[in-house]
Design a protein around this motif. Structure first.
Motif, mmCIF file in Angstrom:
data_model
loop_
_atom_site.group_PDB
_atom_site.id
_atom_site.type_symbol
_atom_site.label_atom_id
_atom_site.label_comp_id
_atom_site.label_asym_id
_atom_site.label_seq_id
_atom_site.Cartn_x
_atom_site.Cartn_y
_atom_site.Cartn_z
ATOM 1 N N ASP A 124 -26.170 29.823 -0.830
ATOM 2 C CA ASP A 124 -27.016 28.825 -1.476
ATOM 3 C C ASP A 124 -26.444 27.437 -1.235
ATOM 4 O OD1 ASP A 124 -29.149 27.909 -3.073
ATOM 5 O OD2 ASP A 124 -27.834 27.801 -4.819
ATOM 6 N N ILE A 125 -27.304 26.476 -1.079
ATOM 7 C CA ILE A 125 -26.884 25.099 -0.873
ATOM 8 C C ILE A 125 -26.805 24.436 -2.242
ATOM 9 C CG2 ILE A 125 -27.513 22.888 0.147
ATOM 10 C CD1 ILE A 125 -28.952 25.910 1.685
ATOM 11 N N ASP A 126 -25.603 23.997 -2.588
ATOM 12 C CA ASP A 126 -25.416 23.403 -3.905
ATOM 13 C C ASP A 126 -25.799 21.922 -3.905
ATOM 14 O OD1 ASP A 126 -23.306 22.445 -2.407
ATOM 15 O OD2 ASP A 126 -21.746 23.289 -3.683
ATOM 16 N N ASP A 127 -26.026 21.407 -5.105
ATOM 17 C CA ASP A 127 -26.449 20.018 -5.254
ATOM 18 C C ASP A 127 -25.440 19.016 -4.697
ATOM 19 O OD1 ASP A 127 -28.862 20.793 -6.323
ATOM 20 O OD2 ASP A 127 -28.196 20.598 -8.398
ATOM 21 N N PRO A 128 -24.118 19.214 -4.882
ATOM 22 C CA PRO A 128 -23.180 18.248 -4.292
ATOM 23 C C PRO A 128 -23.292 18.161 -2.768
ATOM 24 C CG PRO A 128 -22.069 19.530 -5.973
ATOM 25 C CD PRO A 128 -23.423 20.159 -5.772
ATOM 26 N N ALA A 129 -23.550 19.277 -2.105
ATOM 27 C CA ALA A 129 -23.709 19.250 -0.644
ATOM 28 C C ALA A 129 -24.961 18.461 -0.270
ATOM 29 C CB ALA A 129 -23.780 20.666 -0.090
ATOM 30 N N ILE A 130 -26.028 18.649 -1.033
ATOM 31 C CA ILE A 130 -27.264 17.913 -0.766
ATOM 32 C C ILE A 130 -27.065 16.420 -1.018
ATOM 33 C CG2 ILE A 130 -29.618 17.536 -1.626
ATOM 34 C CD1 ILE A 130 -29.864 20.608 -1.795
ATOM 35 N N ARG A 131 -26.385 16.079 -2.103
ATOM 36 C CA ARG A 131 -26.114 14.664 -2.381
ATOM 37 C C ARG A 131 -25.290 14.039 -1.262
ATOM 38 N NH1 ARG A 131 -25.924 16.436 -7.687
ATOM 39 N NH2 ARG A 131 -23.688 16.737 -7.682
ATOM 40 N N ALA A 132 -24.320 14.774 -0.748
ATOM 41 C CA ALA A 132 -23.479 14.256 0.336
ATOM 42 C C ALA A 132 -24.318 13.943 1.573
ATOM 43 C CB ALA A 132 -22.376 15.254 0.676
ATOM 44 N N VAL A 133 -25.310 14.771 1.867
ATOM 45 C CA VAL A 133 -26.165 14.516 3.031
ATOM 46 C C VAL A 133 -27.076 13.318 2.766
ATOM 47 C CG1 VAL A 133 -27.903 15.465 4.591
ATOM 48 C CG2 VAL A 133 -26.031 16.902 3.782
ATOM 49 N N GLY B 274 -29.106 14.787 9.646
ATOM 50 C CA GLY B 274 -29.028 14.948 8.194
ATOM 51 C C GLY B 274 -30.372 15.341 7.605
ATOM 52 N N HIS B 275 -31.424 14.745 8.120
ATOM 53 C CA HIS B 275 -32.774 15.079 7.638
ATOM 54 C C HIS B 275 -33.163 16.495 8.059
ATOM 55 C CE1 HIS B 275 -33.555 11.107 6.047
ATOM 56 N NE2 HIS B 275 -32.982 10.630 7.135
ATOM 57 N N LEU B 276 -32.772 16.908 9.259
ATOM 58 C CA LEU B 276 -33.030 18.290 9.678
ATOM 59 C C LEU B 276 -32.344 19.269 8.728
ATOM 60 C CD1 LEU B 276 -32.564 17.966 13.547
ATOM 61 C CD2 LEU B 276 -34.718 18.356 12.335
ATOM 62 N N LEU B 277 -31.110 18.952 8.361
ATOM 63 C CA LEU B 277 -30.364 19.828 7.440
ATOM 64 C C LEU B 277 -30.988 19.842 6.055
ATOM 65 C CD1 LEU B 277 -26.720 19.010 8.531
ATOM 66 C CD2 LEU B 277 -27.959 21.164 8.871
ATOM 67 N N LEU B 278 -31.390 18.677 5.561
ATOM 68 C CA LEU B 278 -32.041 18.645 4.248
ATOM 69 C C LEU B 278 -33.355 19.416 4.276
ATOM 70 C CD1 LEU B 278 -31.451 15.020 2.932
ATOM 71 C CD2 LEU B 278 -30.472 17.150 2.060
#
Length: 167
Positions: A48-57, A70-74
């Protein structure tokens, strides 16, 4: 539904160019910045992708506005969370920033899967038509031939017809 996405990733990807556009290229072949490596690993796995990882991107995207990765990953992260509209919006942003990033091997199969799934058909179809055009025909035809669901097959035929009509 990761199995369907993995299966779709095996579809034939386009090698052609869109009219007037840059050739498609796989943006993952370039060295990945350290800030994006943790989320790339999570997106590629069942983790699972956690919120801190998403915030970092998000932060990385603000500091690197010309890099689509970064947008591809998000986009992938949001789709894993079933946030389909947000995921498509991020993929669209990536393709707007760098149209050649349509060569990322996961993007077209994900969009085709979203069309067949029936949740965000119009948005995903529009992005395929605008970003890939006739480059997507082989992959859509492949998805049609593999589809086992009548409704999904119908949605894919509509997309296929739209792509042909634009020729």
């Amino acid at each position: 539904d990761d199995d369907a996405v993995k299966a779709a990733a095996q579809t034939k990807l386009p090698a052609a160019r869109t009219p007037g556009g840059a050739p498609a290229r796989n943006p993952w072949l370039a060295e990945l910045p350290p800030e994006l490596q943790p989320i790339r690993a999570k997106v590629a796995s069942a983790v699972d992708i956690d919120d801190p990882a998403i915030r970092a991107v998000h932060i990385w995207n603000r500091l690197n506005p010309k890099d689509a990765r970064g947008h591809l990953l998000l986009g992938r992260a949001y789709l894993k969370r079933y946030w389909r509209s947000d995921g498509i919006a991020e993929l669209a942003t990536a393709l707007r920033i760098d149209p050649s990033s349509r060569g990322a091997p996961e993007v077209l199969p994900l969009l085709i899967h979203l069309v067949s799934e029936g949740k965000v058909v119009d948005t995903a179809s529009e992005l395929i038509a605008r970003s890939y055009g006739d480059e997507a025909l082989d992959a859509v035809e492949d998805a049609i031939s593999k589809s086992k669901n009548a409704a999904a097959t119908q949605r894919l035929h509509v997309l296929h017809g739209r792509l042909l009509a634009a020729l």
